[in-house]
Enzyme design. Structure first.
Site, PDB file in Angstrom:
ATOM      1  CG  ASN A   1       7.061  -4.404   6.688  1.00  0.00           C
ATOM      2  OD1 ASN A   1       7.738  -4.140   5.689  1.00  0.00           O
ATOM      3  ND2 ASN A   1       6.314  -3.501   7.303  1.00  0.00           N
ATOM      4  CG  ASP A   2      10.910  -4.852   2.764  1.00  0.00           C
ATOM      5  OD1 ASP A   2      10.038  -4.179   3.342  1.00  0.00           O
ATOM      6  OD2 ASP A   2      11.992  -4.394   2.369  1.00  0.00           O
TER       7      ASP A   2
ATOM      8  N   GLY B   1       8.228  -2.936  -1.128  1.00  0.00           N
ATOM      9  CA  GLY B   1       8.558  -2.868   0.298  1.00  0.00           C
ATOM     10  C   GLY B   1       8.075  -1.621   1.024  1.00  0.00           C
TER      11      GLY B   1
ATOM     12  CG  ASN C   1      10.982  -0.615   2.999  1.00  0.00           C
ATOM     13  OD1 ASN C   1      10.323  -0.871   4.005  1.00  0.00           O
ATOM     14  ND2 ASN C   1      11.778  -1.491   2.412  1.00  0.00           N
TER      15      ASN C   1
ATOM     16  CG  ASP D   1       6.796  -0.045   5.403  1.00  0.00           C
ATOM     17  OD1 ASP D   1       6.932   1.176   5.611  1.00  0.00           O
ATOM     18  OD2 ASP D   1       7.736  -0.859   5.492  1.00  0.00           O
TER      19      ASP D   1
ATOM     20  CG  ASP E   1     -11.412   0.909  -7.073  1.00  0.00           C
ATOM     21  OD1 ASP E   1     -10.584   1.661  -7.606  1.00  0.00           O
ATOM     22  OD2 ASP E   1     -11.680  -0.227  -7.492  1.00  0.00           O
TER      23      ASP E   1
ATOM     24  CD  GLU F   1     -11.669   4.628 -10.257  1.00  0.00           C
ATOM     25  OE1 GLU F   1     -10.678   4.630 -10.986  1.00  0.00           O
ATOM     26  OE2 GLU F   1     -12.141   3.581  -9.776  1.00  0.00           O
TER      27      GLU F   1
HETATM   28 CA   LIG Z   1       8.700  -2.590   4.282  1.00  0.00          CA
END
Ligand SMILES: [Ca+2]
Ligand SMILES: [Ca+2]
Length: 631
Positions: free
Chosen positions: A157-158, A178, A152, A180, A345, A374
């Site tokens: 920005n959480d 959180g 984090n 980033d 993916d 994948e």
């Molecule tokens: Ca964050």
């Protein structure tokens, strides 16, 4: 549209109001364009064609025409209003040598017996990728991480009250924690020291889902980074900062499904952009149905058209507008951010004709970019089915490499089972022999674990010697090695539930009590593994034979597996794995086609020298990686 309520007005005012509305009408409608995707495009692309998807707030009736301000663009322009009348697409070619940096489109529609128009301007930028992309390949060492769980770097920005999961909670298994992009940027030094040359974050685009979207695989906006991870601008910074650390950037992309909060699912351009079932139908996850000559039609349909999960609607890539939308989105990210690779993916789940077209168009535009899919399947024949120019099967000729679940499976088997005819390390030997089914197996990605699998350290019973064998093998066998974050610091757990293998990296959060990004924060054992990875990865970084050399393997005997990497420049690396709990000795003359008794080998980890006269001994449960002829 404008609503006017409860206004008492006289005749003159009605006239004035009518005049006012007439004058403003064009602007009012023009301002009702909600969104255009892609938000901008690039000139001088190899493929000059572009489709833009325009979404209106509301449209009063059918569009009559769309024209462009540039006559050359106008020549190829076509438009199509979609079943949901709020959407239309405009298709056109961008002519080579176009000087304009924007083009204005004028749309005509009938309103109360008169034709009305509205305009919108579309930005065309200079091409960003002007040199061949330095694509991810066998010379690289990939680091896979989950951004929400890695670090984090920006607690501000959480939380975001505009999103459906507005707050983060580190205590929850499936909540946002959180982590980033800034957290990743802050630890590029760490990755570089470890010997990493390519970074694969799980998806960073917006996942505005009410729950369990921290993993990033439930996209709700294809063009914007999730605000909890940062912004598109910060993603650009991640790319440039990665470059400074000699680390390439891989984007994790998904074509099979989206999150049910995706703006194009909530307001569908056309119902057939998605697969619909009378009652919820989950995919059976059996890619086997694609190659099974005896497969039931219902099984095949459920595999490809079934939903990945309740909140993950299945995309219908047979819809041509959706297909263009998805492919252009990929090109846009590569072009905009000069990406080095794509990890695709759930590669087997979408329409396979679409996947071929996608790969073809990406490689046409960027021939040197690295691409791997994948393909989580059982058995080499099925895994090889998806890969480029398979000499045995002519299907799907374009995917360069896959995440190699067969080698993964063999490796876990080898280190959890005693040696036998096809057991133990013999399983690795046999699995690699199956490489005859690939055009270029060196493009396959090797791994010990990932965000879906149990941590390898736990699989081998927290046996550090076995983990070293696996790491040593991965960094010296064929293919592109990849490390899941935390393996280098002995993170453990079984993938039940999968959130347990997605724990926070200790030290990634400001108030963490320990910080394992640094030597002092790690235990002796953790440093032993960290140093082992670092030593081998940095050795591999400068070893052309480990990056691009050929592979020669010898039939394992008594639990000892020997293979060589070699090239035309007489560079050789010998790898000896002893899976047993005893010292093993063997005669070196068995390998005389590649080494002789006058040669010496230097252990690239301990720097100890070895000779190859007569018998050679290797300790129990160990791996030796010897650079041949080094003094
Ligand atoms: Ca964050
Ligand atoms: Ca599907």
């Amino acid at each position: 549209m404008i609503c006017i309520k409860n206004i008492k007005i006289g005749y003159l005012n009605i006239l004035l109001f009518y005049f006012y509305m007439t004058v403003l009408c064009q602007n009012i409608v023009a301002q009702n364009i909600q969104r255009i995707d892609p938000p901008f495009w690039f000139k001088e692309m190899k493929n000059p064609h572009l489709q833009i998807l325009v979404q209106m707030d509301e449209l009063v009736s059918d569009l009559k025409s769309v024209s462009a301000s540039d006559s050359f663009i106008n020549r190829t322009l076509q438009f199509k209003q979609l079943k949901n009348k709020k959407f239309f697409v405009v298709d056109f070619d961008i002519p080579a040598g176009l000087k304009l940096n924007s083009v204005t489109f004028k749309a005509l529609y009938p309103l109360k017996k008169k034709d009305k128009t509205f305009e919108f301007t579309y930005i065309l930028k200079e091409k960003n990728v002007t040199e061949p992309i330095d694509g991810v390949g066998p010379e690289d060492f990939i680091y896979l991480l989950m951004p929400d769980r890695f670090s984090n770097g920006d607690p501000s920005n959480d939380n975001n009250t505009k999103l459906t999961e507005p707050t983060s909670d580190r205590k929850g298994l499936k909540t946002r924690h959180g982590g980033d992009i800034q957290g990743i940027i802050n630890h590029l030094d760490y990755m570089q020291i470890l010997g990493v040359t390519a970074l694969w974050p799980t998806p960073l685009v917006e996942n505005d889902q009410p729950q369990e979207s921290y993993h990033g695989y439930a996209i709700t906006d294809h063009y914007n980074i999730d605000s909890r991870f940062g912004s598109n601008a910060l993603y650009g910074k991640l790319k440039t900062e990665s470059e400074k650390h000699e680390i390439k950037l891989i984007k994790d992309v998904i074509y099979n499904h989206v999150g049910n909060n995706h703006y194009l699912f909530k307001e569908k351009p056309s119902e057939d952009w998605f697969h619909h079932w009378d009652t919820f139908t989950r995919t059976n996850y059996k890619a086997t149905t694609l190659i099974d000559p005896y497969a039931a039609e219902s099984d095949k349909k459920a595999f490809q058209d079934g939903w990945f999960d309740h909140h993950m609607p299945d995309l219908n890539q047979k819809n041509p507008e959706l297909a263009n939308y998805l492919i252009q989105n990929t090109i846009w990210w590569i072009e905009n951010f000069k990406l080095n690779g794509l990890r695709i993916d759930t590669y087997s789940y979408p329409d396979q004709e679409f996947m071929k077209r996608l790969i073809k168009e990406v490689l046409n535009e960027y021939p040197t970019i690295g691409v791997f899919g994948e393909v989580w399947v059982q058995g080499t024949p099925l895994q090889a089915y998806f890969v480029q120019k398979n000499p045995c099967l002519q299907e799907n000729p374009y995917l360069p490499g896959v995440t190699d679940f067969q080698v993964y499976s063999a490796l876990t088997h080898a280190l959890t089972n005693d040696f036998g005819w096809t057991e133990g390390v013999a399983r690795i030997y046999h699995t690699l022999a199956d490489d005859q089914m690939y055009y270029d197996p060196f493009q396959n990605v090797l791994f010990l674990d990932n965000h879906d699998l149990s941590r390898f350290y736990s699989i081998v019973g927290e046996d550090i010697d076995k983990l070293k064998i696996a790491i040593g093998f991965m960094l010296t066998s064929r293919g592109i090695p990849s490390l899941y974050y935390g393996t280098e610091i002995l993170m453990k757990n079984f993938s039940n539930p999968d959130a347990l293998v997605r724990e926070d990296f200790p030290g990634g959060w400001p108030k963490d009590s320990v910080n394992k990004f640094y030597h002092a924060g790690r235990t002796v054992k953790e440093n032993e593994i960290f140093d082992y990875v670092m030593t081998l990865a940095n050795y591999r970084k400068q070893s052309s034979v480990l990056q691009t050399g050929k592979l020669k393997q010898f039939i394992p005997q008594k639990g000892v597996y020997v293979y060589f990497r070699y090239n035309g420049k007489n560079e050789k690396v010998m790898v000896i794995i002893n899976q047993t709990n005893d010292v093993q000795s063997f005669k070196t003359e068995r390998f005389s086609e590649i080494i002789d008794k006058t040669m010496k080998g230097r252990d690239v980890v301990s720097k100890k020298n070895y000779t190859f006269e007569n018998n050679f001994s290797i300790g129990p449960k160990s791996i030796l990686i010897l650079e041949i002829n080094a003094q």
